[in-house]
Scaffold this active site. Structure first.
Site, mmCIF file in Angstrom:
data_model
loop_
_atom_site.group_PDB
_atom_site.id
_atom_site.type_symbol
_atom_site.label_atom_id
_atom_site.label_comp_id
_atom_site.label_asym_id
_atom_site.label_seq_id
_atom_site.Cartn_x
_atom_site.Cartn_y
_atom_site.Cartn_z
ATOM 1 N N GLU A 1 34.496 43.915 32.594
ATOM 2 C CA GLU A 1 35.057 44.398 33.862
ATOM 3 C C GLU A 1 34.122 45.492 34.360
ATOM 4 O OE1 GLU A 1 39.125 45.355 32.857
ATOM 5 O OE2 GLU A 1 39.446 43.358 32.022
ATOM 6 N N GLU B 1 42.934 48.781 38.575
ATOM 7 C CA GLU B 1 42.267 47.473 38.563
ATOM 8 C C GLU B 1 41.586 47.345 39.916
ATOM 9 O OE1 GLU B 1 42.533 45.289 35.975
ATOM 10 O OE2 GLU B 1 44.176 46.158 34.797
ATOM 11 N N HIS C 1 39.496 49.316 35.498
ATOM 12 C CA HIS C 1 39.444 47.936 35.002
ATOM 13 C C HIS C 1 39.162 46.972 36.151
ATOM 14 C CE1 HIS C 1 41.149 48.311 30.807
ATOM 15 N NE2 HIS C 1 41.327 49.520 31.284
ATOM 16 N N HIS D 1 36.965 47.349 29.001
ATOM 17 C CA HIS D 1 36.730 45.918 28.802
ATOM 18 C C HIS D 1 35.327 45.655 29.323
ATOM 19 C CE1 HIS D 1 41.331 45.427 28.891
ATOM 20 N NE2 HIS D 1 40.891 45.414 27.646
#
Ligand SMILES: [Zn+2]
Length: 504
Positions: free
Chosen positions: A12, A217, A129, A9
């Protein structure tokens, strides 16, 4: 081989920079720091800072959330790359059956990643991410509801361990509440339990390659200002390194043939875990496993499966299990026999017979004995009968060979072979006797023979002229003695002819 892939992404951005720092750290400390040196010497490390460079260019430093139109998160075609992979639970079966390709509708970035993942022997992978702080492990899809139901993979325990390896070494992640909006028990979560992702890269790695991938994440804020980056490096440094070291847990080894040559694409099967890994073109394999005792074996096309090996996996260094596979034997039609079948059948000789065959001529008495013996040994597939007598009173034997002989079946055409009509032409007579033996001995062990005898009623008459044969001398090349029957009639001139008229 291990990999980290970041910035899938585009907005990110923390992982993207961390991988650059990680590369610098490994290079700067190689040869100086013992741990780094060992890791680099023993591990093939691939770092991809950005899988979505186009999206990154549209993103804005300091933006903690995605833009309203998701430009930046998505690629230049406005596609979320983490929804663009083939999904094991939501297959486009109809589409593919109509001739579509698995690559149709995939973005450039996705196709490049799919190819890379499918062709390189990655063992372990991390997908970096942002927008939360948690280690999310497979599956991402396949649960009955959009959220709050786990979708467990066969390696659930291993994935939990790997996720914890990262989270436990991350001072914020392990608390589970680094960001105000989320709470994650121990800093880890099953992907589908959190929220379902269909077409994600993490599940694709597991379903389509040997790589175990986890999604990390790393930051509540997706694209924090650069001044925050030293903090993120400090938080993630130990986790990033520790996770890579996990490529060395479990079992590894080589799969080779009896000549010591590597076997590519052999399957390594761990009993009780329904997920196999395969060997590389060098015959190497790595199977990540938690400490414990396992039964493992290897299989490869064209080889007999290996014996089961009982192996104890300790934490730390991997256990080494090498496999040597024996090439499977082929029968005379090049058909592979399964291991099970082979154990029950006897070896056939170079002529295709189980019982050694004496190649000789059979006179009437010998032929009669030969046929009766076959009939006695194979009563279920043979029937010996006579269609009449010769001039001298010899039986005109016929042997029917088929499954359930003597019974009419509308599915079975009837076929006949006639030999030795001219008593002095003897090869056909012996060949038919050999054929009968071959069919009998190979029924139910040879696929082709079995198929014939199940589908055809075969009638074989080795000698139509036994009287002529008896007066013929072995070794004769010329001459007509024995050609005709006992009354001197050439039987092949003795049938009604379709063109015959009464005048002639
Ligand atoms: Zn993301």
């Amino acid at each position: 081989m291990v990999k980290y892939v970041a910035n899938m992404h585009g907005d990110e951005a923390v992982g993207r920079e961390l991988l650059v720092y990680l590369a610098q750290y490994l290079l700067n400390n190689y040869g100086k720091d013992e741990r780094v040196t060992k890791l680099v010497n023993n591990t093939d490390i691939y770092l991809m800072p950005s899988m979505n460079p186009d999206g990154f260019e549209k993103s804005v430093e300091g933006n903690c959330n995605s833009k309203g139109d998701y430009s930046g998160r998505e690629n230049a075609n406005h596609v979320d790359l983490n929804r663009n992979f083939p999904d094991q639970f939501y297959k486009r079966t109809n589409y593919l059956q109509k001739g579509g390709s698995i690559l149709d509708g995939r973005q450039n970035e996705t196709v490049a990643m799919m190819t890379w993942i499918a062709t390189e022997p990655f063992v372990l992978s991390g997908n970096l991410h942002g927008g939360a702080v948690v280690a999310s492990y497979p599956y991402d899809s396949g649960s009955a509801l959009p959220c709050c139901v786990e979708s467990k993979s066969p390696d659930d325990e291993l994935f939990k361990y790997l996720a914890h390896t990262y989270a436990d070494n991350h001072p914020q992640m392990r608390t589970g509440n680094a960001c105000s909006h989320d709470v994650f028990q121990g800093g880890v979560i099953n992907g589908a339990y959190w929220y379902e992702v269909i077409g994600g890269m993490q599940d694709f790695n597991y379903a389509r390659s040997n790589a175990f991938e986890i999604t990390f994440e790393l930051s509540c804020c997706k694209y924090p200002t650069a001044s925050n980056m030293p903090k993120y490096w400090r938080l993630n440094k130990e986790s990033l390194i520790k996770y890579l070291e996990q490529a060395h847990i479990g079992v590894k080894g080589l799969v080779r043939d009896t000549n010591g040559e590597p076997i590519e694409a052999a399957t390594i099967i761990v009993h009780g875990i329904n997920h196999n890994v395969s060997s590389t073109h060098r015959g190497e394999y790595w199977r990540l496993l938690l400490p414990g005792t396992y039964n493992i074996h290897a299989e490869a096309w064209g080889y007999r499966p290996s014996d089961q090996i009982n192996v104890t996996v300790m934490s730390g260094e991997p256990s080494i299990v090498n496999f040597t596979l024996t090439q499977d034997t082929y029968d005379d039609q090049g058909k592979l026999k399964s291991n099970e079948v082979e154990e029950f059948i006897r070896p056939i000789d170079k002529y295709g017979f189980f019982h050694n065959t004496e190649f000789k001529h059979h006179n009437y008495i010998a032929m009669e004995n030969y046929l009766k013996e076959l009939n006695l040994n194979y009563p279920n597939i043979t029937r010996l009968y006579s269609i009449g007598e010769s001039v001298k009173g010899r039986q005109l034997y016929v042997m029917e060979v088929t499954e359930n002989p003597g019974k009419h079946s509308q599915d079975k055409p009837e076929v006949k072979y006639i030999g030795n009509m001219h008593g002095d032409e003897v090869v056909g007579r012996e060949i038919l006797l050999l054929l009968l033996k071959y069919l009998c001995e190979n029924f139910e062990t040879n696929e082709r023979v079995t198929k014939i005898l199940k589908n055809v009623r075969l009638h074989v008459m080795p000698s139509m002229n036994p009287d002529g044969y008896e007066i013929f001398k072995e070794g004769t090349i010329y001459g007509v003695r024995g050609r005709a029957n006992a009354k001197g009639v050439d039987l092949n001139r003795n049938f009604p002819d379709q063109y015959e008229t009464n005048d002639v």
